[in-house]
Design a protein around this motif. Structure first.
Motif, PDB file in Angstrom:
ATOM      1  N   MET A   1       0.801  -1.227   0.000  1.00 46.61           N
ATOM      2  CA  MET A   1       0.000   0.000   0.000  1.00 46.61           C
ATOM      3  C   MET A   1       0.836   1.281   0.000  1.00 46.61           C
ATOM      4  O   MET A   1       0.491   2.228  -0.716  1.00 46.61           O
TER       5      MET A   1
ATOM      6  N   PHE B   1      -3.623   7.155  -8.106  1.00 48.26           N
ATOM      7  CA  PHE B   1      -4.428   6.462  -7.111  1.00 48.26           C
ATOM      8  C   PHE B   1      -4.606   7.222  -5.797  1.00 48.26           C
ATOM      9  O   PHE B   1      -5.284   6.743  -4.899  1.00 48.26           O
ATOM     10  N   THR B   2      -4.021   8.378  -5.642  1.00 53.39           N
ATOM     11  CA  THR B   2      -4.068   9.067  -4.355  1.00 53.39           C
ATOM     12  C   THR B   2      -5.487   9.466  -3.938  1.00 53.39           C
ATOM     13  O   THR B   2      -5.803   9.455  -2.757  1.00 53.39           O
TER      14      THR B   2
ATOM     15  N   ILE C   1      -7.679   5.836  -2.859  1.00 55.66           N
ATOM     16  CA  ILE C   1      -6.925   4.781  -2.184  1.00 55.66           C
ATOM     17  C   ILE C   1      -7.856   3.822  -1.440  1.00 55.66           C
ATOM     18  O   ILE C   1      -7.570   2.630  -1.344  1.00 55.66           O
TER      19      ILE C   1
ATOM     20  N   LYS D   1      -7.892  -0.260  -1.954  1.00 54.43           N
ATOM     21  CA  LYS D   1      -7.804  -1.217  -0.845  1.00 54.43           C
ATOM     22  C   LYS D   1      -8.978  -2.191  -0.868  1.00 54.43           C
ATOM     23  O   LYS D   1      -8.800  -3.391  -0.684  1.00 54.43           O
TER      24      LYS D   1
ATOM     25  N   ARG E   1       0.380   4.201  -2.811  1.00 52.99           N
ATOM     26  CA  ARG E   1       0.071   5.602  -2.460  1.00 52.99           C
ATOM     27  C   ARG E   1       0.991   6.582  -3.177  1.00 52.99           C
ATOM     28  O   ARG E   1       0.634   7.740  -3.377  1.00 52.99           O
TER      29      ARG E   1
END
Length: 75
Positions: A31, A40-41, A44, A48, A35
């Protein structure tokens, strides 16, 4: 089902199950790297969720395959 094919399917189910468990153990280490990816920020939490869903599906699918083929071997 022939005995050899059932044994191969049980091994495949075991591989699926173990990969599902591996997803849960490896995810906390991966992870931080995910990040760092700018794309993908903002999502997130969704990333997950997708990884955990993948792990659950692998575990359930592997367990189902093992159960079905062990049952066919015994009866």
């Amino acid at each position: 089902m022939p005995k050899n094919k059932a044994i191969i399917q049980i091994c495949w189910g075991l591989a699926l199950l173990l990969m599902g468990v591996a997803v849960f153990f490896r995810l906390p280490q991966v992870m931080p790297e995910i990040r760092k990816i700018e794309y993908f920020t903002s999502s997130i939490g969704f990333v997950k969720f997708c990884f955990y869903l993948l792990g659950v599906l692998l575990i359930v699918g592997g367990a189902k395959k093992i159960y079905k083929n062990i049952k066919s071997l015994n009866g």
